[in-house]
Design an enzyme around this catalytic site. Structure first.
Site, mmCIF file in Angstrom:
data_model
loop_
_atom_site.group_PDB
_atom_site.id
_atom_site.type_symbol
_atom_site.label_atom_id
_atom_site.label_comp_id
_atom_site.label_asym_id
_atom_site.label_seq_id
_atom_site.Cartn_x
_atom_site.Cartn_y
_atom_site.Cartn_z
ATOM 1 N N CYS A 36 29.466 -10.918 -28.556
ATOM 2 C CA CYS A 36 29.173 -9.524 -28.898
ATOM 3 C C CYS A 36 28.221 -8.879 -27.900
ATOM 4 O O CYS A 36 28.347 -7.699 -27.574
ATOM 5 C CB CYS A 36 28.604 -9.441 -30.306
ATOM 6 S SG CYS A 36 27.136 -10.478 -30.568
ATOM 7 N N HIS B 7 23.507 -9.808 -33.860
ATOM 8 C CA HIS B 7 24.732 -9.142 -33.401
ATOM 9 C C HIS B 7 24.391 -8.002 -32.457
ATOM 10 O O HIS B 7 23.513 -7.179 -32.743
ATOM 11 C CB HIS B 7 25.504 -8.608 -34.611
ATOM 12 C CG HIS B 7 26.900 -8.162 -34.306
ATOM 13 N ND1 HIS B 7 27.776 -8.870 -33.518
ATOM 14 C CD2 HIS B 7 27.590 -7.041 -34.690
ATOM 15 C CE1 HIS B 7 28.934 -8.235 -33.427
ATOM 16 N NE2 HIS B 7 28.837 -7.122 -34.129
ATOM 17 N N ASN C 189 31.433 -1.189 -32.833
ATOM 18 C CA ASN C 189 31.460 -2.642 -32.966
ATOM 19 C C ASN C 189 32.543 -3.216 -32.046
ATOM 20 O O ASN C 189 33.275 -2.472 -31.389
ATOM 21 C CB ASN C 189 31.716 -3.028 -34.423
ATOM 22 C CG ASN C 189 31.203 -4.413 -34.758
ATOM 23 O OD1 ASN C 189 30.807 -5.182 -33.887
ATOM 24 N ND2 ASN C 189 31.217 -4.756 -36.038
#
Length: 460
Positions: free
Chosen positions: A134, A275, A423
């Protein structure tokens, strides 16, 4: 996409109904979900995945009946446990409690709204797959935007996450096992650039060697600046200047199963961050994920994953499964749903037979009702069939259509202040790959704890 929309409407309305679901209802929902997401399970795996799906469905049901501005649903992660989700898609939590937590003395107009997608500074949603990379997607997103702005809002180019995964290990990053955006920025600065996505494509796994080619460089960074840790006003100032990399706590089940609305999770940590994502704007009052040109396009890679495997998303398809016993059913009717955020109707029919543990044959017809989230109206139809045997095979297909509209032009309405966050889990998660995160709420989820924005070299 029409079939998936219709199925999602059905699944969300079933999941938000204030009643105990029967085994048949659970099984119907799981079958529809498997068809929509093209899941394939071995005979040994099926029952385990089904039980996890039921538990997630119960969690979604309980959450949505509380009337939160955050709406959960049976999304792409509905068949994995929270433990699997954290282990597969998130990095090892970074303890940011030692960072200086002070408010910036910058004065910022809290009424202002920013959305860099409308300025053409954001590439389409991407998908990291089953790789904890990520941080690389957050880095490329910020760098893509910075280079675009440095070039006078011209020539937005998708950059290579694989370049960062394979080549920034000496800076402290660990490929699919995790990394930090600031370390990746350091690599790009010292390396004098990063390659294009097309020249160095993503593989969702650690490469055996660095394949960087200076001939394929599409962006160069001169520096980066850190947001004052804990200061949402300073983060807003940075986001006003361009897309900004942020680290957050995404470990909660509510984040895993998010589908729309402003994400507000009191259990979120502001210091245990796992994240990396990209803040591309912020707003207040009625907001949405929006549809702004290329930012909502289909991403590279697949949108659908399950533990241990990846498959591509489509509107219709088939899959295999295995169980003991047999069960057949047919169903037709209409589904209605209403809620504080969404009102509308779904009508359609489905029929099929499937193998099941009960060994009993069930037929039913009728109509159901439930509650959901969103705003507007929609209608759709669908049909599906599933057949199976004790040896463990099943096939299914789905087709249908849905349509809907609301006062915001077909997007989910929300209320309150929010960050617009990109995202890297494909368009099947969240609001077409985006999440709206609560803004001005005590730095919830650590949105401003460890954030950075790079500056690019012009004329590339």
């Amino acid at each position: 996409m029409k079939v998936l929309s219709a199925l999602c409407v059905l699944l969300v309305s079933v999941a938000t109904a204030k009643q105990q679901l029967s085994e048949v209802e659970y099984r119907n929902a799981f079958t529809n979900w498997m068809i929509a997401h093209q899941r394939h399970y071995s005979s040994e795996e099926f029952n385990g995945r089904y039980n996890i799906f039921k538990a997630n469905m119960d969690y979604v049901n309980e959450w949505n009946t509380k009337g939160s501005e955050t709406v959960l649903g049976l999304n792409v992660f509905a068949d994995i446990s929270n433990e699997e989700y954290r282990a597969t898609y998130l990095g090892t939590p970074f303890d940011a409690s030692s960072l200086e937590m002070t408010e910036s003395d910058k004065i910022f107009d809290a009424s202002a709204q920013v959305d860099w997608r409308t300025q053409g500074a954001v590439t389409p949603i991407k998908n990291q797959g089953q790789c904890g990379g990520c941080w690389s997607f957050s880095t490329t997103g910020a760098t893509e935007g910075a280079q675009y702005l440095a070039n006078g809002k011209k020539n937005l180019v998708s950059l290579s996450e694989q370049n960062l995964i394979d080549c920034s290990g000496s800076y402290g990053n660990n490929g699919c096992e995790g990394g930090l955006m600031t370390l990746a920025f350091e690599y790009i600065i010292n390396n004098k650039g990063i390659d294009t996505e097309s020249s160095y494509p993503y593989t969702a796994e650690d490469g055996k060697k660095c394949k960087f080619n200076p001939k394929n460089v599409a962006a160069q960074l001169s520096s980066y600046v850190n947001v004052t840790s804990g200061s949402e006003s300073d983060l807003a100032a940075k986001v006003t200047q361009g897309p900004t990399s942020v680290a957050i706590d995404a470990s909660n089940q509510s984040f895993q199963l998010y589908v729309s609305g402003i994400y507000n999770e009191p259990a979120c940590s502001s210091t245990q961050l796992d994240h990396g994502v990209l803040a591309v704007g912020f707003g207040t009052g009625s907001g949405s994920s929006g549809s702004h040109g290329g930012s909502q396009s289909q991403s590279a890679g697949s949108d659908s994953q399950s533990a241990g495997s990846e498959s591509s998303q489509s509107e219709s398809g088939s899959q295999s499964q295995s169980e003991s016993g047999s069960q057949s059913q047919s169903q037709s009717g209409s589904q209605s749903f209403s809620g504080s955020l969404y009102s509308g109707s779904y009508s359609g029919s489905q029929s099929g037979s499937q193998s099941g543990n009960s060994g009993a044959a069930v037929k039913q017809t009728g109509a159901g009702s439930g509650s959901g989230s969103g705003s507007g109206s929609g209608s759709g139809s669908g049909s599906g069939s599933v057949s199976g045997s004790a040896s463990g095979s099943a096939s299914g297909s789905a087709s249908g259509s849905s349509s809907g509209s609301n006062s915001n032009g077909g997007v989910y309405p929300t209320a309150g202040d929010y960050w617009i966050v990109k995202n890297s889990w494909g368009t099947s998660w969240g609001m077409d790959g985006y999440i709206l995160m609560t803004k001005g709420n005590n730095n919830q989820c650590g949105i401003a704890t460890m954030a950075s924005r790079p500056t690019a070299v012009a004329s590339l």
